[in-house]
Design a protein around this motif. Structure first.
Motif, PDB file in Angstrom:
ATOM      1  N   LEU A 469       0.826  -1.203   0.000  1.00 47.83           N
ATOM      2  CA  LEU A 469       0.000   0.000   0.000  1.00 47.83           C
ATOM      3  C   LEU A 469       0.862   1.257   0.000  1.00 47.83           C
ATOM      4  CD1 LEU A 469      -2.707   1.459   0.155  1.00 47.83           C
ATOM      5  CD2 LEU A 469      -2.664   1.115   2.645  1.00 47.83           C
ATOM      6  N   ALA A 470       1.929   1.236   0.786  1.00 47.11           N
ATOM      7  CA  ALA A 470       2.822   2.398   0.830  1.00 47.11           C
ATOM      8  C   ALA A 470       3.447   2.642  -0.540  1.00 47.11           C
ATOM      9  CB  ALA A 470       3.906   2.190   1.878  1.00 47.11           C
ATOM     10  N   GLY A 471       3.758   1.566  -1.249  1.00 45.47           N
ATOM     11  CA  GLY A 471       4.318   1.712  -2.581  1.00 45.47           C
ATOM     12  C   GLY A 471       3.326   2.343  -3.545  1.00 45.47           C
ATOM     13  N   ARG A 499     -11.857   3.318  -2.731  1.00 42.09           N
ATOM     14  CA  ARG A 499     -12.092   1.914  -3.067  1.00 42.09           C
ATOM     15  C   ARG A 499     -11.537   0.981  -1.991  1.00 42.09           C
ATOM     16  NH1 ARG A 499      -9.864   2.248  -7.501  1.00 42.09           N
ATOM     17  NH2 ARG A 499      -7.884   1.203  -7.092  1.00 42.09           N
ATOM     18  N   LEU A 500     -10.455   1.390  -1.369  1.00 43.90           N
ATOM     19  CA  LEU A 500      -9.859   0.592  -0.295  1.00 43.90           C
ATOM     20  C   LEU A 500     -10.517   0.845   1.051  1.00 43.90           C
ATOM     21  CD1 LEU A 500      -6.083   0.982  -1.247  1.00 43.90           C
ATOM     22  CD2 LEU A 500      -7.534  -1.007  -1.628  1.00 43.90           C
ATOM     23  N   GLY A 501     -11.448   1.807   1.117  1.00 40.65           N
ATOM     24  CA  GLY A 501     -12.124   2.120   2.371  1.00 40.65           C
ATOM     25  C   GLY A 501     -11.351   3.048   3.277  1.00 40.65           C
ATOM     26  N   HIS A 502     -10.349   3.708   2.749  1.00 38.00           N
ATOM     27  CA  HIS A 502      -9.529   4.626   3.549  1.00 38.00           C
ATOM     28  C   HIS A 502     -10.100   6.041   3.416  1.00 38.00           C
ATOM     29  CE1 HIS A 502      -6.087   1.558   2.712  1.00 38.00           C
ATOM     30  NE2 HIS A 502      -6.915   1.139   3.676  1.00 38.00           N
ATOM     31  N   ILE A 503     -11.151   6.329   4.171  1.00 41.02           N
ATOM     32  CA  ILE A 503     -11.869   7.596   4.037  1.00 41.02           C
ATOM     33  C   ILE A 503     -11.030   8.762   4.543  1.00 41.02           C
ATOM     34  CG2 ILE A 503     -13.986   8.815   4.640  1.00 41.02           C
ATOM     35  CD1 ILE A 503     -14.296   6.350   2.809  1.00 41.02           C
ATOM     36  N   SER A 508      -7.900  13.684   3.338  1.00 44.31           N
ATOM     37  CA  SER A 508      -6.658  14.459   3.412  1.00 44.31           C
ATOM     38  C   SER A 508      -6.170  14.868   2.015  1.00 44.31           C
ATOM     39  CB  SER A 508      -5.574  13.648   4.121  1.00 44.31           C
ATOM     40  OG  SER A 508      -5.202  12.516   3.352  1.00 44.31           O
ATOM     41  N   ILE A 509      -6.452  14.040   1.011  1.00 51.61           N
ATOM     42  CA  ILE A 509      -6.058  14.389  -0.362  1.00 51.61           C
ATOM     43  C   ILE A 509      -6.895  15.566  -0.846  1.00 51.61           C
ATOM     44  CG2 ILE A 509      -5.863  13.548  -2.726  1.00 51.61           C
ATOM     45  CD1 ILE A 509      -5.518  10.732  -1.561  1.00 51.61           C
TER      46      ILE A 509
END
Length: 823
Positions: A469-471, A499-503, A508-509
């Motif tokens: 994920l970090a990559g 899509r990954l559920g990282h709201i 923040s973006i």
């Protein structure tokens, strides 16, 4: 180069010996003729040496000069400098595929000087030449060389016979179907087998009968192929059968004594040849241009494809590429056909290899080569070598490099996920390929969708195969540092996080990019996107926070856009000349008190600013319209004589009753472009393109008048269509609503100091409350200091434009006065 230029070793020795003898004989008493010939030879040799040195310099500077190599080799053959000649040929073959004639010269030169122990090396030269082009002459020369110099072949040993039969069977599909020259391969095959028959002992009847049947089979196969001079072949067959004791009536064309299958096959072959005779005639012409000849080959190829015989199609393709080896279109067409018909096999990879050597500047051929290797289950080492070699070539566009990188990644991904893969591949290969592509292409392809696709693909593989994920985030962060002005890149990054559920990460973006400046309406779009995101994924607190951030930004963007589009329109040249009559001193005298300005001067100023919209006042209060009208009437009576002397230019008044408003137009748009855009709609009456006051250039806005509402409705239906590279907006122009909206907003704006400073000309109109925008047919409505033309058809959802009433009678001033007094 003609074959007559080639000297055999014995001929060369004879010439040398005769020259030496001639020199010895004339050493004591040289004649004037001998000395003249000697001087001429020395001059020719000196000139050749100078040319060789020049060509060596050219090739040193540019080793990819094909014509220079050909001339260099020709001169070296002439001077008999064998060592340099070998080096030059090897250097050229390492870069280019040599033509059949060049390979023929090379092999013959080496064969003329070689001993029997050098036969394998010379045979390898022939093999290398045939790997470039399937030439009938090269095949025949190769087979004849082996029959003459290979002891195992001319001795008819079992190994030699087996070798020759294998070569002939390879030569038949490669060159034996050449309609005009293929007979040479078949005849050579029969001659060799006849030699084998003659070497068999007469007592070995069984072996001789087998050999006779083998020759008969070759005859039968030959007679079934559509080649030139089949009648001669048939007569040769009958004569041969007569030697075997079978009379086939050699004097007649009757095939009744020949087997039914052979007769039917021969009849079909003759018919096929008749169908191709005119095509052969066309490609054999000598007085036509290369373009015409190329087209004749393509017609021949099309004919063979329609016939449906892949072997014959390949044969004509091979003839075409031998004639036009540097035609990339021909090679692409050939490899595409092989992919469709053969699917897999060495023939495809071999053809792709030859194609990339002939046309190394075509990225599509390299991509096809990589795919062919993958289909053929080539090793990673072999595929990587081809990929690295492709990157050393020079292509016409960076898109071709991108396609190569993507093809390489595609292959790595497929083989990494394949269960049949024998080799184990590490994901680092994919990451390295992506990194190399990004480093090379990003400086040249910024803000291009295809480069965005590359990084989206990379981030996706980091997640799915690399499990990093970090990559994946690093891919996007690195890309946005270089292409941060690309709105689609931010959307793609956000979509990945959602899509990954990282709201939280997606939010923040949005915080990072909502203040950025994007092309077109991108800045507004990202703000609206954040609000939609919070509606769908956030709570009330995060939504309120987004509103607090976004709304000021949207208002700022609105004002910036208005300011950018508020530059007054430049008046026509004729009106400028009229305006020049007024002196600078008189302009300075014109103060803010519009009521004291004479009617003539006001009319004159109106004529000067027909195509110009400006806001003159910054007053916070709206003047009394009634008093302005009275003062105007008074000024009109007192200055009657002045108005008679000054005749201002009267602008054409547009009512905008059946008009479309166009925005987001290209600055290059012309009236004829708009006419063409609405050609399918029809009914265009007139077109007005709004111009900047200072530059006189189009502002991206226009009004189009139509003859009736039906045509106008059809024109509005083309809203958001692409026009000259931009998605234009089309709305109905509504001048009456524009006036009401203007008055309402002008009055509402008096509540704050900022809005009060933006009172429009409507409040300070010099004639009956009529603004200059209205005098021009209500083309624009004004808002404060900004003069921004907007469509007057922006109405609430569900609003329908009422049809204009035809029986409404305008009210008089007294009627209006009574209405206000009642209120």
């Amino acid at each position: 180069m003609d074959d007559t230029e080639l000297l055999t070793a014995s001929e060369q020795k004879m010439d040398d010996a005769s020259t030496e003898n001639l020199a010895a004989a004339g050493a004591d008493s040289p004649s004037s003729d001998d000395s003249g010939e000697s001087d001429s030879d020395s001059e020719d040799e000196a000139e050749s040496n100078r040319q060789i040195e020049t060509l060596e310099s050219e090739l040193s500077a540019n080793p990819y000069n094909y014509d220079a190599y050909v001339q260099y080799i020709k001169l070296l053959r002439k001077t008999a400098n064998l060592e340099k000649l070998r080096q030059a040929r090897e250097a050229m073959s390492a870069i280019f595929p040599l033509s059949p004639s060049l390979w023929l010269d090379w092999a013959r030169d080496e064969a003329s000087l070689a001993s029997s122990d050098k036969v394998p090396e010379i045979a390898m030269l022939y093999e290398r030449g045939l790997s470039d082009y399937q030439s009938v002459s090269l095949w025949c020369d190769y087979l004849n060389f082996l029959r003459e110099f290979d002891p195992s072949v001319h001795g008819y040993t079992s190994d030699g016979i087996s070798k020759m039969r294998s070569l002939f069977e390879l030569a038949i599909p490669a060159a034996g179907f050449h309609v005009t020259e293929g007979n040479r391969i078949w005849e050579g095959y029969r001659e060799f087998e006849q030699g084998v028959l003659d070497s068999i002992d007469e007592a070995d009847v069984e072996e001789r009968n087998k050999q006779i049947q083998r020759i008969r089979s070759i005859f039968h196969r030959h007679l079934s192929v559509p080649l030139a001079n089949l009648s001669s072949t048939l007569n040769a067959y009958k004569a041969w059968e007569l030697d075997q004791g079978i009379d086939l009536d050699i004097e007649s064309d009757d095939l009744s004594k020949v087997s039914h299958q052979v007769a039917a096959a021969n009849k079909k072959a003759q018919q096929m040849y008749s169908e191709r005779a005119h095509l052969e005639e066309h490609i054999s012409k000598k007085d036509v241009s290369d373009i015409e000849m190329f087209q004749e080959f393509m017609n021949y190829i099309k004919f063979e494809k329609a016939s449906g015989d892949p072997t014959r199609v390949q044969a004509i393709y091979e003839r075409a590429v031998a004639e036009y080896p540097v035609s990339s279109d021909l090679w692409v067409d050939y490899t595409v056909y092989l992919d469709k018909t053969l699917k897999v096999g060495k023939a495809i990879t071999h053809a792709c290899s030859r194609a990339t050597r002939s046309c190394p500047w075509t990225g599509d051929l390299w991509a096809r080569y990589l795919l062919a290797l993958e289909r053929g289950s080539a090793s990673e080492k072999e595929i990587y070598a081809v990929f690295e070699k492709s990157l050393q070539c020079t292509f016409s566009s960076f898109e071709e490099y991108l396609d190569l990188y993507l093809t390489r990644v595609d292959g790595l991904r497929r083989r990494m996920l394949s269960t049949r893969m024998v080799e184990s591949l590490d994901y680092s290969l994919i990451r390295e390929t992506f990194q190399q592509a990004s480093d090379y292409l990003t400086p040249h392809m910024q803000n291009i969708d295809s480069l965005l696709h590359l990084h989206a693909y990379w981030a996706n593989l980091e997640l799915n195969i690399g499990k990093d994920l970090a990559g994946a985030r690093g891919v996007w962060d690195s890309f946005l540092k270089k292409s941060g002005g690309m709105l689609a890149a931010w959307h793609a990054y956000i979509d990945m996080e959602v899509r990954l559920g990282h709201i939280k990460e997606a939010r923040s973006i949005y915080r990072r990019c909502y203040t950025r400046k994007f092309d077109g309406t991108g800045s507004e779009d990202i703000c609206q996107g954040w609000l939609r995101f919070e509606r769908e994924h956030g709570d009330l607190e995060t939504y309120d926070h987004a509103v607090q951030k976004v709304m000021p930004r949207l208002e700022e963007l609105r004002l910036i856009r208005l300011q950018q589009e508020s530059t007054p329109v430049k008046p026509p040249a004729g009106l400028k000349e009229h305006n020049s009559q007024k002196s600078t001193r008189e302009k300075r005298k014109a103060g803010p008190n519009v009521e004291e300005e004479s009617l003539a001067k006001r009319q004159k100023r109106k004529g000067q600013k027909v195509n110009e919209v400006e806001v003159e006042g910054q007053s916070e209060t709206v003047p009394n319209t009634k008093s302005v009208k009275a003062e105007n009437r008074k000024a009109a009576n007192s200055n009657k004589e002045e108005t008679e002397d000054v005749k201002p230019v009267k602008p054409k008044v547009y009512t905008d009753e059946c008009t479309a408003f166009l925005s987001n137009l290209s600055v290059k748009v012309q009236e004829e472009d708009i006419h063409k855009f609405f050609s399918d709609v029809g009914g265009v009456d007139s077109i007005r393109i709004l111009l900047h006051k200072d530059t006189g250039k189009p502002r991206g806005l226009a009004y189009v008048d139509f003859v009736d509402d039906e045509h106008l409705a059809a024109a509005i239906a083309k809203n958001r269509k692409m026009f000259l590279g931009k998605k234009i907006s089309i709305a109905r122009s509504n001048p009456k609503k524009g006036k009401k909206e203007f008055i309402r907003r002008g009055n509402e704006g008096s509540g704050s100091s900022k809005d009060a400073s933006q009172i429009s000309d409507k409040a300070k109109a010099p004639l009956g409350g009529e603004t200059e925008g209205e005098m021009r047919g209500n083309e624009v409505k004004m808002r404060g200091k900004n003069t921004f033309a907007v469509p007057r058809s922006v109405k609430p959802l569900g609003y329908t434009t009422p049809k204009p009433s035809t029986d409404e009678t305008p009210k008089s001033n007294d009627e209006f006065r009574n209405m206000f007094l009642k209120k």
